[in-house]
Design a protein around this motif. Sequence first.
Motif, PDB file in Angstrom:
ATOM      1  N   ILE A  29       0.845  -1.193   0.000  1.00 31.46           N
ATOM      2  CA  ILE A  29       0.000   0.000   0.000  1.00 31.46           C
ATOM      3  C   ILE A  29       0.883   1.247   0.000  1.00 31.46           C
ATOM      4  N   ILE A  30       0.344   2.330  -0.529  1.00 28.56           N
ATOM      5  CA  ILE A  30       1.058   3.605  -0.503  1.00 28.56           C
ATOM      6  C   ILE A  30       0.952   4.191   0.896  1.00 28.56           C
ATOM      7  N   VAL A  31       2.108   4.458   1.520  1.00 27.15           N
ATOM      8  CA  VAL A  31       2.154   5.098   2.833  1.00 27.15           C
ATOM      9  C   VAL A  31       2.992   6.356   2.673  1.00 27.15           C
ATOM     10  N   ASN A  32       2.334   7.489   2.467  1.00 32.07           N
ATOM     11  CA  ASN A  32       3.026   8.752   2.232  1.00 32.07           C
ATOM     12  C   ASN A  32       3.181   9.469   3.569  1.00 32.07           C
ATOM     13  N   SER A  33       4.402   9.533   4.065  1.00 31.66           N
ATOM     14  CA  SER A  33       4.640   9.998   5.435  1.00 31.66           C
ATOM     15  C   SER A  33       5.775  10.997   5.502  1.00 31.66           C
ATOM     16  N   GLY A  34       5.762  11.812   6.569  1.00 33.20           N
ATOM     17  CA  GLY A  34       6.811  12.796   6.744  1.00 33.20           C
ATOM     18  C   GLY A  34       6.855  13.734   5.551  1.00 33.20           C
ATOM     19  N   LEU A  35       8.024  13.903   4.994  1.00 31.89           N
ATOM     20  CA  LEU A  35       8.177  14.795   3.846  1.00 31.89           C
ATOM     21  C   LEU A  35       8.384  14.026   2.536  1.00 31.89           C
ATOM     22  N   ALA A  36       7.979  12.771   2.521  1.00 31.74           N
ATOM     23  CA  ALA A  36       8.120  11.978   1.303  1.00 31.74           C
ATOM     24  C   ALA A  36       7.294  12.580   0.175  1.00 31.74           C
ATOM     25  N   VAL A  37       7.866  12.604  -1.004  1.00 30.20           N
ATOM     26  CA  VAL A  37       7.176  13.141  -2.172  1.00 30.20           C
ATOM     27  C   VAL A  37       6.142  12.127  -2.653  1.00 30.20           C
ATOM     28  N   LEU A  38       4.928  12.596  -2.856  1.00 30.82           N
ATOM     29  CA  LEU A  38       3.893  11.739  -3.429  1.00 30.82           C
ATOM     30  C   LEU A  38       4.109  11.657  -4.928  1.00 30.82           C
ATOM     31  N   ASN A  39       4.150  10.427  -5.439  1.00 31.15           N
ATOM     32  CA  ASN A  39       4.396  10.227  -6.865  1.00 31.15           C
ATOM     33  C   ASN A  39       3.451   9.145  -7.374  1.00 31.15           C
ATOM     34  N   VAL A  40       2.311   9.562  -7.871  1.00 32.62           N
ATOM     35  CA  VAL A  40       1.333   8.629  -8.427  1.00 32.62           C
ATOM     36  C   VAL A  40       0.946   9.118  -9.824  1.00 32.62           C
ATOM     37  N   PRO A  41       0.478   8.227 -10.689  1.00 31.49           N
ATOM     38  CA  PRO A  41       0.113   8.637 -12.052  1.00 31.49           C
ATOM     39  C   PRO A  41      -1.005   9.679 -12.061  1.00 31.49           C
ATOM     40  N   GLY A  42      -0.921  10.611 -13.002  1.00 33.94           N
ATOM     41  CA  GLY A  42      -1.989  11.575 -13.218  1.00 33.94           C
ATOM     42  C   GLY A  42      -2.200  12.562 -12.093  1.00 33.94           C
ATOM     43  N   MET A  43      -1.120  12.989 -11.444  1.00 34.89           N
ATOM     44  CA  MET A  43      -1.252  13.934 -10.344  1.00 34.89           C
ATOM     45  C   MET A  43      -1.641  15.322 -10.848  1.00 34.89           C
ATOM     46  N   SER A  44      -2.537  15.977 -10.114  1.00 34.54           N
ATOM     47  CA  SER A  44      -2.962  17.328 -10.457  1.00 34.54           C
ATOM     48  C   SER A  44      -1.901  18.341 -10.047  1.00 34.54           C
ATOM     49  N   TYR A  56      -6.331  13.871  -2.521  1.00 37.66           N
ATOM     50  CA  TYR A  56      -6.226  12.540  -3.109  1.00 37.66           C
ATOM     51  C   TYR A  56      -7.609  11.894  -3.203  1.00 37.66           C
ATOM     52  N   MET A  57      -8.437  12.092  -2.197  1.00 40.21           N
ATOM     53  CA  MET A  57      -9.801  11.564  -2.241  1.00 40.21           C
ATOM     54  C   MET A  57     -10.589  12.197  -3.380  1.00 40.21           C
ATOM     55  N   ILE A  58     -10.459  13.495  -3.528  1.00 38.43           N
ATOM     56  CA  ILE A  58     -11.184  14.201  -4.590  1.00 38.43           C
ATOM     57  C   ILE A  58     -10.798  13.661  -5.964  1.00 38.43           C
ATOM     58  N   GLU A  59      -9.503  13.405  -6.155  1.00 41.80           N
ATOM     59  CA  GLU A  59      -9.007  13.011  -7.481  1.00 41.80           C
ATOM     60  C   GLU A  59      -9.055  11.512  -7.740  1.00 41.80           C
ATOM     61  N   LYS A  60      -8.705  10.703  -6.737  1.00 39.81           N
ATOM     62  CA  LYS A  60      -8.460   9.277  -6.972  1.00 39.81           C
ATOM     63  C   LYS A  60      -9.522   8.361  -6.365  1.00 39.81           C
ATOM     64  N   LYS A  61     -10.355   8.871  -5.490  1.00 36.70           N
ATOM     65  CA  LYS A  61     -11.442   8.105  -4.876  1.00 36.70           C
ATOM     66  C   LYS A  61     -10.974   6.779  -4.250  1.00 36.70           C
ATOM     67  N   PRO A  62     -10.052   6.826  -3.302  1.00 36.02           N
ATOM     68  CA  PRO A  62      -9.698   5.591  -2.593  1.00 36.02           C
ATOM     69  C   PRO A  62     -10.885   5.094  -1.775  1.00 36.02           C
ATOM     70  N   ARG A  63     -10.924   3.802  -1.531  1.00 35.44           N
ATOM     71  CA  ARG A  63     -12.009   3.240  -0.733  1.00 35.44           C
ATOM     72  C   ARG A  63     -11.646   3.169   0.746  1.00 35.44           C
TER      73      ARG A  63
END
Length: 361
Positions: A172-187, A221-228
Amino acid sequence: MKKTFLIAVLFLCGSLVTAQKKTKNLVVVTLDGLRWQEVFRGADSVLVNNKEYNSDKKGITARFVRDSPIERRKILMPFLWSTVVQKGQIYGNRDLGNNAEVANPYKFSYPGYSELFTGFPDPGMNTNDKIPNPNTNVLEFVNKQKGFEGKVIAFTSWDVFPSILNDKRSGIIVNSGLAVLNVPGMSDRLKLLNELQHQAPGFVDEQIRLDVLTYQFGKQYMIEKKPRVLYLGFDETDDLAHQGNYRAYLQQTTKTDAMLADLWNYLQSDPFYKDQTTLVITCDHGRGQVPLETWKTHGEKIDGAEQVWFAVMGPDTPAKGEMKTQSTIYHKQLAQTFSELLGLNFKSWANHEVGSAINLK
């Protein structure tokens, strides 16, 4: 006979549909080290009046101190004590004999979060170091279920969570601290948040992200990617308590409550989440109360640091409000509770024992 059989089958099918969970999505939020005393009693007058812990007695008294604990807690956390108490359930008011506790003996963050998500108070997990957790957790279990693949994500301010949730094993993606979020199609907005987290001033540690940025990452991220399934791990209430800054601790509690209100308003405005999402709010450990200075800390030797609380609301949670039953529930029960809310059974999959779910009915 055939007609009778058909009626019976239709009745059974109807019962099964009725029994199905309405919860399709789950959002879990933790407020690190926020005491049950403030949650259920509001501002502590002893700490408000103590010059060592509060540099603004007049201002904080005017803002947070009222005649009764019920009034004080409504001022401190208005969303929790309006929307959540009206629509859901709140556990852990020890003044009423309704106790919530961690089962692990260590009473600090890594063991607390590990217990929360694995359902297992592993005596071997006695560290805040970045050691990969050997225990499987409910988030990785859900992520492997049909319809949830790639739909589970965590955003946390504290940078130890990739180890707690063992992101390398769990996937699973665990984006923590100052880690850069890098997922496809980022706004552009998510890209801007990546920049801002490095430009914002360090709060306590240069690797700990501001809670407001953690929240904005999660919401966008919820607005754009709709995680469950989304987990948001906030940190600042614990940091401020460790600093002995009761004034800022109260202020941050109110700010976090406002973020929760904004989050719930968004969930109810989006058809993907509206009336199909359960929200859980809790913490990882408690803090001391007596002697007075122990409010700043927690751990194995601190009486009261095992005392926690949690709140839940959603389409499968009856609106019972503040729980008054004379009982004790444990954080080890929450992992299975999360899975059952989604109609799943984490217990049958985990590589360790798992606490039984809490009966929300």
